[in-house]
Design an enzyme around this catalytic site. Structure first.
Site: not given
Ligand code: NAP
Ligand code: G4F
Length: 319
Positions: A124, A126, A148, A177, A188
């Site tokens: 990811s 992230e 995460y 994303n 979101v």
């Protein structure tokens, strides 16, 4: 000859799109599914009769070994994870176990049972977290900002390590994303498009949100699963960033979604500190030149089209 694929996380957003893609390509698709008190099959209802389900959980090593044995896969896609960043502060240990150690459990199952299978790990953006370089690419150093992100970083490096230690065909896709009408409602984009549809239909009168200044590189999940498959078709295993190369604020997302339904977002959105995170990832913007050049991967759905598609799908569902 028919290829076998094992997908973990088959009930999730990406699992459902990937299963569709592989079925279209003629694969026999096996899906690892964990036991739930009521079946969660919404995303794969339309293809559930074409999938062979295997009961198992990333936290249960024996069940993974059995899943690999039963499916005898040519390709393994490890998409299962506790995937919601917000929850990772509330359940950091579970997130570490499933999103981090779960990757080792899956790699071990493959190594011990069918080491020649090709392995995809769902890494990811992230992991870039508090970014040290913009745009972010495969060589950008990582700085995760949530339990995460930390767990995903472990999963990423253990995948690289199994490739280097055991010569396994293990790839890590560093995906930015990606969204769709099948996205979970706490994320979101879907939270906004679901609320817009409810407000439009008179079922809700406000939307409570966190940080509207955060920027994300949002693409369409249907495009991103094609990149997963392409990674496993190459001559050599490698890691790739998959992104759109565009970044937008949460506020822009809100404006497009409300605007598409003919609503002014300022009349409905309320900032609620409950949705502000303990540590934020302020900006994500990916550079996927390597994927474009080496995989021939390309994007088909743009940001605005994606958000409008999601609003339309939520309106249709709720009507
Ligand atoms: P998702 O919709 O949340 O799906 C997660 C899947 O994992 C679900 O099928 C869930 O099963 C399963 N799962 C969770 N814990 C499990 C466990 N302990 N054992 C077995 N299965 C378990 O996530 P997604 O958006 O499809 O994302 C797929 C993967 O890509 C995830 O690993 C995510 O972290 C990663 N990723 C996603 C994005 C994105 O923007 N979507 C970006 C980068 C990376 P249940 O249905 O039973 O809950
Ligand atoms: O939609 P989000 O929850 O996604 P986030 O945290 O970027 O994580 C997603 O993308 C990752 C890839 O980069 C995946 F690995 C991960 O599994 C997941 O799919 O939040 C996006 C942004 C954040 O900055 C958040 O603070 O939106 C901001 N935000 C503002 N108000 C909100 C809200 N997020 C949520 N979920 N809910 C709000 O009310």
């Amino acid at each position: 000859m028919t290829k076998n694929a094992l997908i973990t996380g088959i009930t999730g957003q990406d699992g459902s799109y990937l299963a569709e893609l592989l079925l279209e390509k003629g694969y026999k698709v096996f899906g690892l599914r964990r036991r739930t008190s009521v079946p969660i099959l919404e995303n794969i209802e339309h293809i559930k009769n074409e999938i062979e389900f295997i009961d198992g959980d990333l936290l249960d090593q024996g069940s993974l070994i059995q899943a690999v044995r039963v499916s005898n896969p040519d390709e393994v896609y490890n998409l299962a994870a506790q995937s919601f960043v917000g929850t990772s502060w509330i359940q950091p240990v579970l997130t570490g176990q499933s999103t981090g150690i779960g990757v080792t459990n899956m790699l071990e199952a493959v190594r011990l049972t069918r080491p020649e299978a090709r392995f995809y790990q769902a890494s990811s953006s992230e992991m870039f977290g508090k970014v040290v370089e913009t745009p972010q690419k495969e060589t950008t150093p990582f700085y995760p900002r949530s339990p995460y992100g930390v767990a995903k970083l472990y999963g990423h490096w253990i995948t690289v390590n199994y490739r280097e230690s055991f010569d396994m065909f293990a790839c890590s896709g560093i995906l930015f994303n990606h969204e769709s009408p099948r996205r979970g409602v706490e994320f979101v984009t879907r939270k906004v498009t679901d609320a817009v549809a409810r407000i439009k239909l008179g079922l809700q009168n406000e939307l409570r949100m966190g940080n509207l200044d955060a920027k994300r590189d949002w693409g369409f999940a249907g495009d991103y699963v094609k990149a997963m498959w392409l990674m496993l078709q190459q001559d050599k295993p490698d890691d790739f960033v998959i992104s759109t190369g565009e970044t937008h604020t949460v506020e822009e997302l809100v404006e497009i979604a409300f605007g598409h339904a003919g609503l002014n977002w300022r009349e409905y959105v309320v900032i609620d500190p409950k949705f502000v995170r303990p540590a934020e990832v302020d900006l994500l913007l990916g550079d996927c030149t390597k994927a474009k050049d080496k995989l021939g991967w390309k994007l088909e759905v743009g940001f605005e089209e994606l958000i409008k598609m999601m609003v339309d799908a939520d309106l249709k569902r709720l009507r």
